[in-house]
Design an enzyme around this catalytic site. Structure first.
Site, PDB file in Angstrom:
ATOM      1  CB  SER A  50      -0.888   0.036   1.244  1.00 17.96           C
ATOM      2  OG  SER A  50      -0.134   0.412   2.380  1.00 17.96           O
ATOM      3  CG  ASP A  51       1.417   5.880  -1.336  1.00 17.11           C
ATOM      4  OD1 ASP A  51       2.352   5.988  -0.513  1.00 17.11           O
ATOM      5  OD2 ASP A  51       1.266   6.681  -2.273  1.00 17.11           O
ATOM      6  CD1 TRP A  52       5.206   5.496   4.546  1.00 12.72           C
ATOM      7  CD2 TRP A  52       4.988   4.220   2.720  1.00 12.72           C
ATOM      8  NE1 TRP A  52       6.266   4.618   4.495  1.00 12.72           N
ATOM      9  CE2 TRP A  52       6.163   3.836   3.390  1.00 12.72           C
ATOM     10  CE3 TRP A  52       4.643   3.541   1.562  1.00 12.72           C
ATOM     11  CZ2 TRP A  52       7.005   2.811   2.935  1.00 12.72           C
ATOM     12  CZ3 TRP A  52       5.467   2.526   1.103  1.00 12.72           C
ATOM     13  CH2 TRP A  52       6.627   2.169   1.789  1.00 12.72           C
TER      14      TRP A  52
END
Ligand code: BGC
Length: 734
Positions: free
Chosen positions: A254-256
């Site tokens: 996933s992005d952060w």
């Protein structure tokens, strides 16, 4: 819930996508399976989420804690769009990825990936988070500099080479942000609404090419929603397309922050790792004044597996993907150790080469009373040169956010309005002053510098000089889009600009005998003064050796060969969307296939500079186009390319195809290219292969690629709108 690819298939499918060939892939899968059976539930959970933001002992963006008893190392990651984004480690600031794209040079993209990876590994990182490849649908997107332009084939091919380079150094490459993540406004909540054909032919295509040909082990899904579903919880994107159709065997990460909102939905959609993750899924951490979101793949995932809402087989698949990627990358056998040193000499040399290969000579006219174009400047003449603005006496600008690379020796320019928040509003300027490099190259010239804050003084100095060179800069960052494509003035960018750059250029152009503008920008800019200046060089964010690279191009030590990877419009009103709405979360891709140069072609809009444009200090002529087609649909376009000028140079010969009318496509698409080096006067017979898949269209009814029978027109030339281009029609079978 839907586990579309059962575990048994995962175990036996070969590592087609890993770039390590199919031969050793069963071993990698076997090794992963052998390790998996030794793991406890808690260990499996530990391997599928980050330990939190800012907790890694070596810095960087994230860390998935290893399991020493099983020989699994910490999986550390750092941002590395244009170099390693870790403070205080002396990493090399390379030119930004948009510059790399302007080189159109696949071998250079390989070197770029490999060099950055060498530095990542020396610093102890297992994974690099470079590899951004969202298309420049919206050139005001604050992250345009981190990506590789508006064309899926250009971006995808360069991404593949970059990934291969990265993984050649035993560093896991990332491809991001999957997908249709094309603006920063409302970046956690905007919903990209894209029809299936547009998605497949444009926005997913650079990922497809990049992954199939480059084999990155890691795909980062994006913050935005795609067609109403968060990208990291989107089973169409992650499972149906990426894993099942493309056969991706690596990790979906996933992005952060805020990319995941639901444990069960994300896990069952195909997410394999949550970042930045956390030690406790229920307590939100903070980062300065920024409240981090709660997380989902630690205790919550364990509970979901125990409750059966996420099948154990899905968790096992996440872990297998992680393990096989660690084995296939060579990390398992040889984990990196932190504390190595950066080879600054090697880094600087490649940074300069990329900068020199990426610069685009946009305009080069003959000044009134002269017989030759203004550029290149003579290095030996006893001329007077005034260099103006853009902090050319101090350094070159770079982009902000996670795609930034810290300066090794401090910021060359003091920020005017220090910002706060997650992303700084202050540009980093590398101490690589174009002024010093110009002085070094032109020892007989009288060279003065004015900072540009006083346009009248600059104009007066320009009038008295033989040549005036104005430097202009545009800062971009993750987290914010540009309000427009004007060169920013002090009102638009108070932190980094002290005056009105367009007014300065206009004043200097009106007074100068010869005027040159050097742009340091991350995306397109408008140029209201274009008709009044003699020459324009686009230098992008040129990295730590930007100064000498710019000087080499200005004085002809390097003959420019860069080509635009995105269209420069005449004005924002020519863009495919009027503005980026701050309030409407729906981003409608209603232009369909008409994106980038396809938009300008289809709408018959004349751009300021077309996609693929870039001049040279020599000239090239194309002749004698012919085409042949194989039974498998491969087309070869052959032609003669002549360097008809007096200097050696390289030409990026671009092949575009116009599809049969029944395809319903915009007028042309880039299908292949070749960068050809030619001595002065030399001719070469060039043949460029067009893969059959570059001529296909997406059939949204049957959900598959399709080749239409009919008449195809092939164009070869020096830009998407080269009036000298050669073209030829031929029939192809379906
Ligand atoms: C960015 C990613 C980056 C990550 C880690 C996110 O905000 O969108 O591109 O890799 O932060 O720094």
């Amino acid at each position: 819930m839907h586990l579309k690819r059962p575990l048994v298939i995962a175990l036996f499918s070969a590592g087609l996508l890993y770039g390590c060939g199919g031969d050793d892939a069963p071993t990698v899968d076997q090794q992963a399976a052998t390790l998996l059976v030794k793991m406890t539930l808690d260990e499996k959970i530990q391997l599928v989420h980050g330990a939190g933001y800012g907790v890694s002992p070596i810095g960087g963006a994230g860390i998935v804690k290893g399991i020493p008893r099983l020989g699994i190392p910490d999986i550390t990651s750092a941002d590395s769009a244009g170099g390693v984004n870790v403070e205080g480690v002396n990493a090399t600031p390379y030119p930004a990825p948009i510059a790399l794209a302007a080189s159109w040079d696949p071998a250079l993209a390989h070197d770029y990936g490999a060099s950055i990876a060498t530095e990542l590994r020396a610093l102890g990182f297992v994974e690099g988070l470079g590899g951004g490849v969202n298309l420049a649908r919206e050139p005001r997107n604050g992250r345009t500099f981190e990506y590789m332009g508006e064309d899926p084939v250009l971006a995808g091919n360069l991404l593949a080479q970059r990934s291969l380079g990265t993984q050649s150094q035993k560093v896991i490459a990332t491809v991001k942000h999957f997908a249709a993540n094309d603006q920063e406004t409302n970046r956690y909540t905007s919903n990209s609404v894209v029809d299936e054909r547009t998605l497949r032919e444009l926005h997913l295509l650079p990922f497809e090419i990049g992954l199939k040909d480059g084999g990155a082990g890691n795909v980062m899904c994006s913050y935005n929603l795609l067609n109403g579903v968060k990208a990291c919880e989107n089973s169409y994107l992650l499972t149906d397309v990426l894993k099942n159709e493309w056969g991706f065997k690596g990790i979906v990460q996933s992005d952060w922050f805020f990319a995941v909102t639901d444990t069960v939905r994300a896990a069952n959609a195909g997410l394999d790792e949550e970042e930045a993750g956390g030690a406790d899924d229920y307590t939100a951490a903070t980062l300065g004044s920024f409240s981090l979101p709660v997380t989902y793949f630690n205790q919550k995932l364990k509970a979901a597996v125990q409750a059966g809402t996420v099948p154990l087989a899905r968790l096992d698949d996440m872990v297998l993907r992680k393990l096989r990627t660690l084995y296939a990358s060579g990390v398992m056998a040889s984990p990196p150790t932190a504390g190595g040193t950066i080879n600054q000499t090697a880094g600087n040399a490649l940074a300069q080469k990329v900068a020199e290969q990426s610069m685009v000579l946009l305009k080069n006219a003959v000044a009134s009373g002269d017989t030759a174009s203004v550029l290149p400047l003579s290095a030996s003449a006893a001329q007077s040169i005034v260099v103006i603005g853009g902090h050319a006496d101090a350094g070159v600008i770079s982009g902000g956010g996670s795609g930034a690379v810290p300066a090794r020796d401090g910021n060359a320019v003091t920020c005017l309005v220090p910002g706060s928040g997650l992303f700084s509003s202050c540009a980093v300027w590398y101490k690589s002053a174009p002024l010093a490099a110009i002085r070094a190259l032109a020892p007989n010239a009288t060279i003065t510098y004015l900072d540009g804050s006083n346009a009248s003084a600059a104009a007066a100095a320009a009038a008295a000089a033989d040549v005036a060179i104005v430097f202009a800069t545009q800062w971009q960052t993750e987290g914010a889009d540009l309000p427009n494509l004007s060169l920013p003035n002090n009102a638009a960018d108070p932190a980094n600009q002290a005056y009105d750059q367009n007014a300065l250029i206009s004043a200097v152009a009106a007074a100068a005998k010869r005027s040159v503008v050097v742009l340091e920008t991350g995306t397109a800019v408008t140029m209201p003064w274009l008709a009044n200046v003699n020459a324009v060089v686009e230098a992008w964010y040129p990295g730590v050796q930007g100064g000498p690279a710019i000087a080499n191009v200005l004085f002809g030590a390097v003959n420019p060969s860069g080509k635009l990877p995105l269209t420069f419009p005449q004005s924002e009103s020519d863009l495919l969307q009027a503005s980026i709405s701050a309030t409407d979360l729906t981003v409608n891709y209603s232009e369909g296939l008409k994106m980038g140069y396809r938009w300008y072609d289809a709408q018959n809009i004349t751009p300021l500079f077309p996609f693929g444009h870039g001049l040279s200090y020599t000239s090239f002529s194309y002749s004698g186009i012919s085409t042949t087609a194989n039974s498998d649909g491969t087309v070869t376009v052959a032609f003669s390319l002549k360097n008809s000028g007096a200097r050696a140079g390289a030409e990026v010969a671009q092949v575009y195809a116009g599809l049969p009318t029944a395809a319903g496509e915009p007028p042309k698409r880039l299908v292949a290219w070749q960068k050809v080096q030619l001595a002065a006067g030399e001719s070469k017979a060039v043949s460029i292969t067009v893969k059959p898949e570059r001529l296909t269209i997406w059939d949204a009814t049957n959900h598959r690629w399709q080749t239409l029978a009919g008449s195809y027109t092939f164009f070869v030339g020096g830009s998407s709108r080269d009036t000298q281009s050669q073209s030829l029609a031929r029939s192809l079978a379906s």
